[in-house]
Enzyme design. Structure first.
Site, PDB file in Angstrom:
ATOM      1  N   LYS A 237       0.835  -1.212   0.000  1.00  0.00           N
ATOM      2  CA  LYS A 237       0.000   0.000   0.000  1.00  0.00           C
ATOM      3  C   LYS A 237       0.864   1.253   0.000  1.00  0.00           C
ATOM      4  CE  LYS A 237      -2.200  -1.097   3.761  1.00  0.00           C
ATOM      5  NZ  LYS A 237      -1.583  -2.428   3.920  1.00  0.00           N
ATOM      6  N   THR A 238       1.822   1.287   0.923  1.00  0.00           N
ATOM      7  CA  THR A 238       2.664   2.473   1.017  1.00  0.00           C
ATOM      8  C   THR A 238       3.489   2.623  -0.258  1.00  0.00           C
ATOM      9  OG1 THR A 238       2.718   2.189   3.407  1.00  0.00           O
ATOM     10  CG2 THR A 238       4.383   3.633   2.459  1.00  0.00           C
TER      11      THR A 238
ATOM     12  N   ASP B 133      -2.040   7.856   3.825  1.00  0.00           N
ATOM     13  CA  ASP B 133      -1.625   6.505   4.244  1.00  0.00           C
ATOM     14  C   ASP B 133      -2.281   6.176   5.588  1.00  0.00           C
ATOM     15  OD1 ASP B 133      -0.359   4.086   4.115  1.00  0.00           O
ATOM     16  OD2 ASP B 133       1.673   4.829   4.464  1.00  0.00           O
ATOM     17  N   GLU B 134      -2.435   4.893   5.897  1.00  0.00           N
ATOM     18  CA  GLU B 134      -3.012   4.441   7.177  1.00  0.00           C
ATOM     19  C   GLU B 134      -4.368   5.113   7.438  1.00  0.00           C
ATOM     20  OE1 GLU B 134      -1.459   2.096   8.889  1.00  0.00           O
ATOM     21  OE2 GLU B 134       0.702   2.312   8.500  1.00  0.00           O
TER      22      GLU B 134
ATOM     23  N   GLN C  21      -6.028  -3.294  10.473  1.00  0.00           N
ATOM     24  CA  GLN C  21      -4.920  -2.689  11.219  1.00  0.00           C
ATOM     25  C   GLN C  21      -5.343  -1.418  11.947  1.00  0.00           C
ATOM     26  OE1 GLN C  21      -0.815  -2.949   9.556  1.00  0.00           O
ATOM     27  NE2 GLN C  21      -1.885  -3.396   7.658  1.00  0.00           N
TER      28      GLN C  21
ATOM     29  N   ARG D 110       4.621  -7.667  10.936  1.00  0.00           N
ATOM     30  CA  ARG D 110       5.852  -6.883  10.843  1.00  0.00           C
ATOM     31  C   ARG D 110       7.020  -7.764  10.430  1.00  0.00           C
ATOM     32  NH1 ARG D 110       3.858  -3.172   9.282  1.00  0.00           N
ATOM     33  NH2 ARG D 110       1.975  -4.391   9.491  1.00  0.00           N
TER      34      ARG D 110
END
Ligand code: ATP
Ligand code: MG
Length: 732
Positions: A35-36, A220-221, A251, A616
Site C-alpha cells: 500500500k505504502t 496513508d493508514e 490494522q 511486521r
C-alpha cells in the site's frame, strides 16, 4: 517517455492503482501488500506521466518517522521533484497552515503550541482560579474531556448539557480554558486540527485557494483517522480534489484515541465514484507467518474481508517459547538475537515488540548486560520516564537530604500547595547562606512565612522524615512501595484514566518489581569474583538500586551511527518491517489486556494489534510468554494468550525451557550461577508428571525434607501447591 522505473516493480493490481485516471480511489489491502509503495509510486505517476506539478500534491502520513521514510523513497524515485510535494502528519500540516493564515484563523502571529504537559499545567491553574477541587475534577479527566470534544469537532456552544450537572461543569471549564488559550495565543494538539477545519469553513477564499492547489490528496493508514481528520479531508477535497486513500481495516488500532474504522465505509459512500482496488499479494512475510496472520484475524467478526497470499517460501515455523518468568523470557530473546548477529545478521534487523511500555525494562537490563546496543522508539527508556524519576527522587532524598535536584523535582509533585513563591525564598536563602535546599527550608520555617506556606513546606519535610523512619529495616521492595503510596504519587497517577495514565501506574508497579531483584544481595564472601566491579557495590540494597537506576538511565542507548536492536510497542511498529521479530508477553491479561476481556469491541482491537505485530516479520517470528510474571507488585500466572491458541498449529514450533532457569537475583549477576536443584529435589522450570493433574512445570519450592512443598503449574489443572512427600511427582 520511459516509465518502467515507475511500473516495473509492481504487480498488476498495484499497477492498476498507480495508473488510475484522476478520480477518488480507495486502496484496501492487508499488511505488507505494498500500500505504502503504491502511494509513493502514485505520486511519481502524477508528476512524471500526468505532468502535474508536485506543488499540486498533498501526502498525509501517520507519524513523522513514516513521513521521513516516505520522502526518502520518493526522492529515490523522482529526485528533486519530491521536494515540491507537501508532506507530513495531520498535525504538522495543520500547524503550517495556521502559521500561514494566522489572521484568518483568528490567532496572533506569535501563537505557540501547547503540548500535553503544558496543557495539564494550564488546566491546573484554571481549576484553582475557579476554586474547583482537583480531587473531584482531576486535571487529566478535564483534559481528556476537552480533547475528546475537540476531536469530534465540538466547541462549547455546540454542547447542550441538558440537566446533567457534570457536563455543565465540564462545559464551564472548557469555556474558561478556551478563553485562556485565546488570550495567551496558545494552541493545543486537538486545537490545531479543529482550527484548521474551521479555517476551511469560515474563510471560503482561503479554502478555495487550497482546493485549487491540492488537486491530489493521498493518505496513508487511513483506517486510523478520526472524525475531525476525515471532515478536514472531505472539505479540502471539495468538489474537485481527488482523494487517494490507502488503508487496512484489520490494522485499525487507535480506536481508543478516537480513530474510526467506519471512515473507510463512509468514504466509499460519501464520495461519488470511488474506485476501490484490492491488493492481495503479500511481499513482506514468509508463507507460514502470513498464514498465521490470516488465521488469527479471521477470528474477528467486524471485517471488510480480505485474504493475503504470498509467492514466497514457507519459511521457518513461528517459534513459541514458554518462559519460566520474565527474566527467562528476556534471556531467551537476547540469546536468539545474539545468534542472529553471530550468523551475520544486522542488529537493526531485529525488533522486540511489546504491548505495554513497562515491559521494556527487563529487556533493557538484559541488553545492557549482553552489551548489545539498542534503541527505543516512540517512548523513553524505563529509567528516564517521568513517573519513575519522581519515585527515584524521593528515594534519593531519603538517602541524602542535600540532593537539591531531587528536592526540586518532588517538592510539589504531586501538588501539595507548595508554591513557586515560597520555593523562591528558600532558593534565595540557600544561595545566600550556602545551604542545601533542605537545610534552607528548615531555616526558612523558623522565620517569616505565611501560615499556609509554612504548613505546606513543613508538610513536605515531615513526609520525608517520616518515610525515613517508617522504611527503616524494611526490605527494598516494601520501601519503594511505601514511597510510592505515601508520597501521593500512586493516587495522583491512578486518577488519570487515559491510556497514558494507566501506563504510568504500570511503570510504578514495574519499579517495585525492579526493586525486588535487589533485596537478597548475596553476602560478600559468596561473591566468587571479588574484583568484579559490577557485583554488589554496597550491602545497602537501596544504594545499589539507585546506582543501577542512574547507570541505566545514562548513555546506554545506542549511538546514532550504531546498528542497534529496536524496541518498541506494537502500536509504534505500525507500517514498519523487520527480518526478525520477537513478540513478547503473550499472556492473558497482558495481551490481550484485561479491560478488553468483557468488551468485544476492544478485544477485536487487541486482535488487530496482534495482526499488526505478526505482519511486521519478514523472515522469522518468535512469540514468547512467561508462566509467571511479576505484575503490579504480585506474581501472576495468567496462562498463555488466547491469541496463541488462535494460531494454526502446523505453522508453529513450540520450544520448551532448557532448564537454565534463574531467579531475578541470579540473573542480575551472572557470575553467581547457583545449582539448579534445591532442597525439594526438583529444579525450577523442570517438567513433572502427577497422577491426577497430569503434566506440569515446577514454579517454586519451599521448605525441606518431609515438609517440602512444591508449586507446579499444570497444563490443564492450573497452578497448585503440593506436599512433596505425598505428591509422587515424576520427572519427565
Ligand atoms: P503495512 O500494511 O504494514 O503498512 P503496506 O501494505 O504498506 O504494509 P509496503 O510497506 O508498501 O506494504 O510493502 C511491504 C514490502 O513489500 C516492502 O518491503 C515493499 O518494498 C515490498 N513490495 C511491495 N510491492 C512489491 C512488489 N510488487 N515487488 C516486490 N516487492 C514489493
Ligand atoms: Mg504501509
Amino acid at each position: 517517455m520511459d516509465i518502467t522505473f515507475i511500473l516495473n516493480d509492481l504487480n498488476d493490481a498495484q499497477r492498476e492503482a498507480v495508473t488510475l485516471e484522476e478520480r477518488h480511489a480507495l486502496i484496501l489491502a492487508g499488511a505488507g501488500s505494498g500500500k505504502t509503495r503504491v502511494l509513493v509510486h502514485r505520486i511519481a505517476w502524477l508528476t512524471e506521466v500526468m505532468k502535474l506539478s508536485p506543488f499540486n500534491i498533498l501526502a498525509v502520513t501517520f507519524t513523522n518517522k513514516a513521513a521521513r521514510e516516505m520522502r526518502g523513497r520518493m526522492e529515490q524515485l523522482i529526485g528533486h521533484q519530491a521536494q515540491g510535494v507537501t508532506m507530513g502528519t495531520f498535525h504538522g500540516i495543520a500547524y503550517r497552515l495556521l502559521r500561514q493564515h494566522f489572521e484568518a484563523a483568528g490567532l496572533p502571529q506569535s501563537f505557540q503550541i501547547l503540548d500535553s504537559d503544558d496543557q495539564k499545567r494550564l488546566i491546573k491553574r484554571l481549576l484553582k482560579a475557579m476554586e474547583l477541587d482537583e480531587t473531584q475534577w482531576p486535571v487529566k479527566q478535564v483534559q481528556a474531556y476537552i480533547n475528546g470534544e475537540k476531536e469530534e469537532g465540538r466547541r462549547p456552544h455546540h454542547i447542550d448539557p441538558g440537566h446533567n450537572p457534570f457536563v455543565k461543569k465540564m462545559l464551564q471549564i472548557y469555556q474558561a480554558y478556551e478563553q485562556q488559550c485565546q488570550k495567551a495565543g496558545l494552541v493545543d494538539f486537538a486545537e490545531l486540527l479543529l482550527r484548521a477545519h474551521e479555517l476551511w469553513l469560515k474563510r471560503p477564499e482561503v479554502l478555495s485557494f487550497y482546493q485549487a492547489r491540492y488537486k491530489h490528496i493521498l493518505v496513508d493508514e487511513f483506517q486510523d483517522t478520526n472524525s475531525l481528520q476525515y471532515a478536514w479531508l472531505r472539505v479540502l477535497a471539495g468538489g474537485t480534489g481527488k482523494l487517494f486513500v490507502v488503508g487496512d481495516d484489520d490494522q485499525s488500532i487507535y480506536g481508543w484515541r478516537g480513530a474510526k474504522i467506519e471512515n473507510i465505509r463512509l468514504f466509499e459512500q460519501e464520495f461519488a465514484d470511488v474506485k476501490t482496488v484490492r491488493l492481495e499479494q503479500n511481499y513482506r512475510s514468509s508463507g507460514r507467518i502470513l498464514k498465521a496472520a490470516n488465521h488469527i484475524i479471521a477470528f474477528n467478526t467486524e471485517r471488510m474481508g480480505k485474504e493475503l497470499w504470498s509467492a514466497g517460501e514457507d519459511g521457518d515455523p513461528i517459534r513459541i517459547y514458554e518462559a519460566f518468568n520474565e527474566y527467562d523470557e528476556a534471556n531467551y530473546v537476547i540469546s536468539q538475537a545474539k545468534a542472529w548477529v553471530e550468523q551475520g545478521g544486522e542488529r537493526s534487523d531485529v525488533a522486540i515488540l511489546y504491548r505495554s511500555n513497562a515491559q521494556s525494562r527487563v529487556f533493557e537490563q538484559a541488553l545492557i548486560q549482553a552489551e548489545m546496543p539498542y534503541r527505543i522508539y516512540g517512548g523513553l527508556r524505563f529509567y528516564d520516564r517521568a513517573e519513575v524519576k519522581d519515585v527515584l527522587a524521593y528515594l534519593r532524598l531519603l538517602v541524602n537530604r542535600d540532593d537539591d535536584a531531587s528536592f526540586e523535582r518532588v517538592y510539589n509533585q504531586p501538588t501539595r500547595g507548595l508554591g513557586e513563591k515560597t520555593m523562591q525564598t528558600v532558593r534565595d536563602l540557600a544561595r545566600d547562606l550556602g545551604l542545601s535546599l533542605w537545610d534552607a527550608a528548615k531555616v526558612q520555617l523558623e522565620s517569616g512565612l505565611t501560615a499556609r506556606a509554612k504548613g505546606a513546606l513543613s508538610g513536605f519535610l515531615d513526609l520525608i522524615e517520616q518515610l525515613q523512619i517508617d522504611t527503616q529495616g524494611k526490605n527494598l521492595q516494601d520501601q519503594v512501595m511505601m514511597v510510592i503510596s505515601r508520597s501521593g504519587l500512586q493516587t495522583h497517577f491512578e486518577k488519570d484514566r487515559s491510556e497514558q495514565g494507566q501506563a504510568r501506574v504500570e511503570n510504578l508497579d514495574e519499579l517495585i518489581n525492579a526493586a525486588s531483584g535487589f533485596d537478597k544481595a548475596p553476602p560478600a564472601e559468596e561473591n566468587p569474583n571479588p574484583d568484579d566491579l559490577d557485583a554488589a557495590i554496597s550491602d545497602n540494597p537501596l544504594l545499589n538500586f539507585l546506582a543501577q537506576a542512574t547507570l541505566e538511565a545514562g548513555d546506554n542507548q545506542a549511538e546514532a551511527w550504531e546498528s542497534a536492536i529496536q524496541l518498541m510497542t506494537l502500536h509504534s511498529a505500525k507500517g514498519l518491517e523487520f527480518p526478525l521479530v520477537f513478540m513478547v508477553g503473550l499472556e492473558e491479561g497482558l495481551f490481550p489486556s484485561k479491560p478488553s476481556f468483557d468488551d468485544p469491541f476492544r478485544l477485536e482491537e487487541e486482535r488487530r494489534l496482534a495482526y499488526v505485530g505478526i505482519t511486521r516479520a519478514e523472515q522469522k517470528l518468535v512469540m514468547t510468554y512467561a508462566l509467571r510474571r511479576r505484575l503490579h507488585g504480585t506474581e501472576i500466572y495468567s496462562g498463555p494468550s488466547r491469541f496463541l491458541k488462535e494460531l494454526p498449529e502446523d505453522c508453529l514450533d513450540w520450544v520448551r525451557m532448557t532448564g537454565q532457569v534463574q531467579s531475578a537475583r541470579e540473573w542480575a549477576s551472572p557470575t553467581s550461577q547457583k545449582s539448579q536443584h534445591n532442597e525439594a529435589g526438583f529444579a525450577m522450570g523442570q517438567r513433572v508428571f502427577h497422577q491426577k493433574f497430569g503434566e506440569g512445570t515446577v514454579l517454586a519450592t519451599e521448605g525441606s525434607g518431609d515438609h517440602a512443598r512444591i508449586q507446579v503449574n499444570f497444563k490443564h489443572a492450573g497452578s497448585k501447591w503440593l506436599v512433596k512427600a505425598y505428591a509422587n511427582l515424576e520427572a519427565v
